[in-house]
Write a protein that holds these residues in place. Structure first.
Motif, PDB file in Angstrom:
ATOM      1  N   CYS A 192       5.812  -0.485   9.719  1.00  0.00           N
ATOM      2  CA  CYS A 192       5.271  -1.339   8.653  1.00  0.00           C
ATOM      3  C   CYS A 192       5.182  -0.645   7.299  1.00  0.00           C
ATOM      4  O   CYS A 192       5.124  -1.305   6.268  1.00  0.00           O
ATOM      5  N   GLY A 193       5.160   0.656   7.316  1.00  0.00           N
ATOM      6  CA  GLY A 193       5.122   1.391   6.049  1.00  0.00           C
ATOM      7  C   GLY A 193       3.792   1.311   5.319  1.00  0.00           C
ATOM      8  O   GLY A 193       3.749   1.449   4.099  1.00  0.00           O
ATOM      9  N   ARG A 228       4.708   8.528   6.652  1.00  0.00           N
ATOM     10  CA  ARG A 228       4.021   7.566   7.532  1.00  0.00           C
ATOM     11  C   ARG A 228       3.143   8.385   8.479  1.00  0.00           C
ATOM     12  O   ARG A 228       3.648   9.094   9.342  1.00  0.00           O
ATOM     13  N   TYR A 266       0.282  -0.132  13.904  1.00  0.00           N
ATOM     14  CA  TYR A 266      -0.385   0.881  14.722  1.00  0.00           C
ATOM     15  C   TYR A 266      -1.404   0.232  15.650  1.00  0.00           C
ATOM     16  O   TYR A 266      -2.095  -0.723  15.275  1.00  0.00           O
ATOM     17  N   GLY A 307       5.800   3.025  13.761  1.00  0.00           N
ATOM     18  CA  GLY A 307       6.211   3.426  12.422  1.00  0.00           C
ATOM     19  C   GLY A 307       7.080   2.445  11.669  1.00  0.00           C
ATOM     20  O   GLY A 307       7.991   2.852  10.944  1.00  0.00           O
ATOM     21  N   MET A 319      -0.456  -1.486   9.853  1.00  0.00           N
ATOM     22  CA  MET A 319      -0.196  -2.801  10.446  1.00  0.00           C
ATOM     23  C   MET A 319       0.589  -2.772  11.758  1.00  0.00           C
ATOM     24  O   MET A 319       0.581  -3.732  12.493  1.00  0.00           O
TER      25      MET A 319
HETATM   26  S1  FES Z   1       1.000   1.951  10.810  1.00  0.00           S
HETATM   27 FE1  FES Z   1       2.893   1.000  10.450  1.00  0.00          FE
HETATM   28  S2  FES Z   1       4.142   2.613   9.784  1.00  0.00           S
HETATM   29 FE2  FES Z   1       2.307   3.596  10.317  1.00  0.00          FE
END
Ligand code: FES
Ligand code: SF4
Ligand code: SF4
Ligand code: SF4
Length: 895
Positions: free
Chosen positions: A59-60, A74, A49, A57, A47
């Motif tokens: 949204c997890g 991640r 990216y 990094g 989410m």
């Molecule tokens: S896409 Fe959000 S943490 Fe990797």
């Protein structure tokens, strides 16, 4: 994180092997693990990216299991390394991702029914995909909406703190207008310093926001995404040719969206060299001209002193009869035509065919004559290509870019983003020579503020320094020893010291810039309005070609001399032959082979070789009475050209003025007949962008009122005048163009050209070189230079019909000056001054603008209130006929 340089052609990253879900995969060492996974075709949730910027990094969601690690990692921020063993699927990962969605939802309001992103929301999609049904923990944040920006509203209750908006603005656009700020216990996105948003208003942050936290003021609460018809088309504002989606509901344009979107986040990072898919403020928020209430809905005929609405049949009969009558009584050359380069290729092609076959005259021109023609003619003469040499990919990957006389951010914002990527990712040395403090200058490695109007001298200085420092490319010059001797002799008497005094660029700066340009493996010259729209523009382009030649940058991959175009289809206008000197395909009008070919395909006799008139000559002949009827398609010479060109006198003298336009322009108000044309949103066709890509224009909605696409009016007019044209669609016209110009429709791919200067350098160059390096014209000795130019928020006069753009960039009716000059003259912001040039004077307000250099002042060319353009003198290029009227010497006195 700096992951992108791994894709830089100059950085050799090692190839490594790793395992993904049991399969061996090769990748470049150090790139994002997520990129490697998605390159295998596997899409795992992500989410925060987006392939256009470095991973953040937050949204997890992109969790994967890496052998040897206990907890999921991640994948977006993890770097691929040799031997990694990665698993992307499994219930443990599903549950971990589900937890991440639940966490986001716990601080997200469930106001989906009134959210513009409803149905187009990544959080909704993720909740659905992961079966999140327990929403009892959802907690309201009660953050008041920030509505201070003219185009975007920020609803931070919905924000999931993914930072996509901040990253696209900072990383891709290098504007950096947004930041996180802890407010009311939450991390919120605010404009820098929590002030009202002051930025370029491109809306790319809105495009990448995966939820409804950033909303579009122009379309808020007007729709649900699934209610709109979405049409992919090409922007009608500038020559960058951005692809866009026009979204319509019934007969209204609701919004414009871009290929750049959170929905489109998986791409090859190297592909951004061809564009990141975003739009500028004009493209995204300038659509309201399309369904403007000011659109012409019915034809108008002059009856007495008034223009009155009449049925199409009556208007067409009147127009055809009067053109036919004038042709019969006074001959074909009593008629002329002007057309805008906002028309499609198919329409431009038909226009020149109409002029040459139906009217039987070669008196015609397009808005490419306002400057682009200087570039076309010089490049055609010297290199045989007649257009820009480089595409966006070349620009992005260049190691040295010499930007001269080109305020790209204001004129061609997405080309400017390419140069920004060249600076940021490819570490290009960018040298900006401009008489304004430009945005690109501020980001560049080598900004040079030059004295206004000295662009030609700057080129002299660069050539002189190249020769003095012996930076010449031996292979290039030894092929043409006579030409090189002539060039050396032409600049022999110039001194770098004198050139430095004239231009404001120091001798050592000339030497440094010349060295960087000559020594870089991929060097590009980009010139625009400060060259092609100024006196000596044609010669100055030839001088730039000289510089590229002696440094070995002609014909070498990734090198060349290029330009940008203001209107969307200026290159198309030239390619389609809308110029008295060119037939379609840039063939000379006198080229017998092409004349024969056309005569056969058109089943007609062409006007005599050597005949025809361009814009300034047409206006002159209108004033003398030689031309009695003028057909103006989408052009507005009365509002564009300064008083010294006597356009009004020219139009007043006409027996017949027919204007075809979506709006009742200043020129249309003087017409005997006005034919309502559609905008590009209501028709099909193609534009040729500044790279030479032929791009589709698609009809997104029904025509407003009784307006009709230009190509249909042109066809009806030709048939009324005795032709038998049977075009029923833009495709029919394309088929004819394809026969004449095989390969022209290149399906959106820029066609690589092979410029060659050999013929030019060995034929007559030696005799003509000296003339270009003679000291240029003398300017009047008034203390300030007034420059007219473009603003980011506008394009010609068309954007002034878009209320949103007027709201963002209103006509302040003031000239812009820098603070130091205003202080020196004792002027406060808003003070009245008397602005005087050799052409007259007027009273006008002043405002501070720190991008304006000392001893200059600026007025946006889009506005005529007050009529600053009438203070401008005009120089008409004796070779290309390009009228230059963007610079005047002025004095400024406090009133
Ligand atoms: S896409 Fe959000 S943490 Fe990797
Ligand atoms: S509109 Fe464009 S410039 Fe403004 S904050 Fe958003 S991304 Fe940045
Ligand atoms: S406003 Fe949208 S894009 Fe920006 S951080 Fe919040 S959710 Fe992400
Ligand atoms: S005006 Fe130019 S840069 Fe802006 S969206 Fe349109 S084509 Fe792209």
């Amino acid at each position: 994180m700096g992951l992108k340089p791994a894709t830089n052609p100059d950085v050799e990253a090692a190839t490594i092997e790793l395992s993904i879900d049991g399969k061996p995969v090769t990748a470049k060492d150090g790139v994002s693990l997520y990129d490697v996974i998605s390159s295998t075709g596997k899409i795992i949730p992500a989410m925060c990216y987006h392939y256009t910027f470095d991973p953040f990094g937050s949204c997890g969601m992109c969790l994967v299991m890496q052998e040897g690690k206990k907890a999921p990692v991640r994948s977006c921020t993890a770097k691929a390394t040799a031997g990694m063993i990665i698993r992307t699927e499994g219930d443990d990962l599903f549950q971990a991702r589900k937890k991440a969605v639940e966490k986001h939802l716990s601080v997200h309001p469930l106001d989906c029914p009134v959210c513009d992103a409803d149905g187009h929301c990544e959080l909704q999609d993720m909740a659905f995909q992961h079966g999140v049904t327990n929403l009892a923990n959802a907690k309201q944040k009660f953050i008041p909406e920030d509505t201070r920006s003219p185009v975007l509203d920020f609803n931070m209750n919905r924000c999931i703190a993914c930072a996509e908006c901040i990253n696209v603005c900072k990383d891709v656009l290098m504007i950096d207008a947004l930041q996180f700020m802890k407010k009311g216990g939450f991390n919120q996105v605010v404009a820098k310093g929590d002030l009202p948003l002051a930025c370029e208003f491109c809306g790319d942050c809105l495009a990448v926001c995966p939820v409804g936290a950033i909303t579009n003021k122009f379309s808020k609460y007007l729709y649900k995404p699934w209610q709109m018809k979405k049409t992919t088309t090409t922007c009608n504002y500038c020559g960058d040719g951005c692809q866009m989606y026009i979204e319509t509901k019934d007969t209204e344009v609701i919004r414009v969206t871009s290929p750049l979107s959170w929905k489109n986040k998986w791409g090859d990072r190297t592909e951004t060299t061809k564009g990141h898919g975003g739009l500028c403020v004009k493209g995204r928020f300038g659509f309201e001209y399309i369904d403007s209430p000011d659109r012409l809905k019915r034809p108008l005929l002059r009856k007495g002193n008034q223009l009155v609405e009449v049925p199409w049949l009556e208007a067409m009969h009147a127009v055809v009869d009067r053109f036919a009558d004038i042709r019969k009584k006074h001959g074909p050359d009593a008629i002329a035509g002007l057309i805008t380069a906002r028309c499609t290729n198919e329409e431009l092609y038909l226009f020149q065919k109409l002029m040459r076959v139906a009217f039987r005259t070669n008196n015609m021109d397009s808005s490419a004559r306002y400057g682009h023609m200087n570039f076309v003619r010089a490049s055609n003469l010297a290199l045989g290509i007649g257009r820009t040499a480089n595409d966006w990919e070349d620009l992005t990957k260049a190691k040295a870019v010499l930007v001269i006389g080109s305020n790209l951010t204001e004129t061609n914002p997405l080309t400017s983003v390419r140069i920004k990527e060249a600076i940021r990712v490819y570490k290009a040395q960018v040298m900006v020579f401009d008489s304004a403090v430009t945005n690109l200058g501020k980001l560049s490695s080598h900004p040079f503020l030059i004295k206004p109007g000295t662009e030609g001298f700057v080129i002299d200085g660069l050539i002189k320094a190249t020769i003095e420092l012996d930076l010449v490319d031996e292979d290039s010059v030894k092929k043409h020893p006579r030409a090189f001797a002539a060039l050396k002799s032409a600049v022999g008497s110039l001194s770098l010291e004198q050139t430095a005094a004239k231009t404001g660029v120091r001798v050592e700066q000339f030497k440094e810039a010349a060295s960087i340009f000559a020594e870089s493996p991929r060097s590009i010259i980009l010139c625009a309005e400060g060259i092609v729209r100024q006196p000596d523009g044609y010669h100055n382009v030839l001088k730039l070609i000289d510089l590229a030649w002696i440094t070995g940058k002609l014909g070498r991959p990734g090198c060349g001399v290029s330009t940008v175009t203001e209107e969307p289809n200026e290159q198309g206008a030239v390619d389609m032959g809308v110029a008295p000197e060119f037939l379609p395909g840039l063939a000379s009008f006198d080229d017998q082979t092409m004349r024969d070919k056309l005569a056969k395909v058109w089943d007609a006799t062409l006007p005599a070789a050597g005949s025809g008139a361009h814009l300034t000559e047409i206006l002159k002949r209108c004033r003398s009475g030689q031309i009695r009827a003028l057909y103006v398609v989408g052009e507005n010479p009365l509002a564009t050209l300064p008083a010294s060109m006597d356009v009004k006198a020219a139009l007043d003298r006409l027996e017949l003025l027919v204007v075809q336009d979506p709006f009742l322009t200043e020129t249309a108000k003087m017409a005997h007949a006005v034919l309502p044309a559609t905008t590009s949103a209501e028709k099909d066709g193609t534009f040729t962008n500044l790279e030479g890509r032929v791009l589709r224009v698609r009809q997104g909605m029904d025509a407003i009122g009784e307006s009709v696409p230009d190509w249909q009016i042109l066809t009806a007019l030709a048939n009324g005048l005795g032709c038998q044209w049977e075009y029923e669609s833009a495709n029919d016209i394309q088929s004819e163009i394809m026969k004449l110009l095989p390969g022209y429709y290149n399906l959106g791919q820029p066609k690589k050209l092979a410029p060659s200067a050999d013929r030019y350098l060995s034929n007559g160059y030696a005799a003509s070189a000296a003339g270009r390096y003679k000291a240029a014209r003398t300017e009047s000795a008034r203390p300030f230079t007034l420059l007219m130019g473009q603003l980011l928020y506008h394009s010609g006069k068309l954007s002034t019909f878009a209320p949103g753009l007027i709201k963002i960039g209103p006509n302040t009716g003031r000239i812009r000056m820098n603070a130091a000059d205003m202080e020196r003259l004792g002027l406060q912001d808003g003070a009245l001054v008397k602005l005087t040039s050799d052409r007259g004077s007027l009273q006008i307000g002043v405002q501070v603008d720190q991008s304006v250099a000392p001893n200059t002042c600026f007025f946006p060319e889009h506005f005529n209130e007050p009529p600053v353009k009438d203070l401008m003198p005009v120089h008409v290029d004796p070779i290309t006929g390009v009228p230059s009227f963007k610079r005047a010497s002025v004095s400024i006195e406090k009133v």
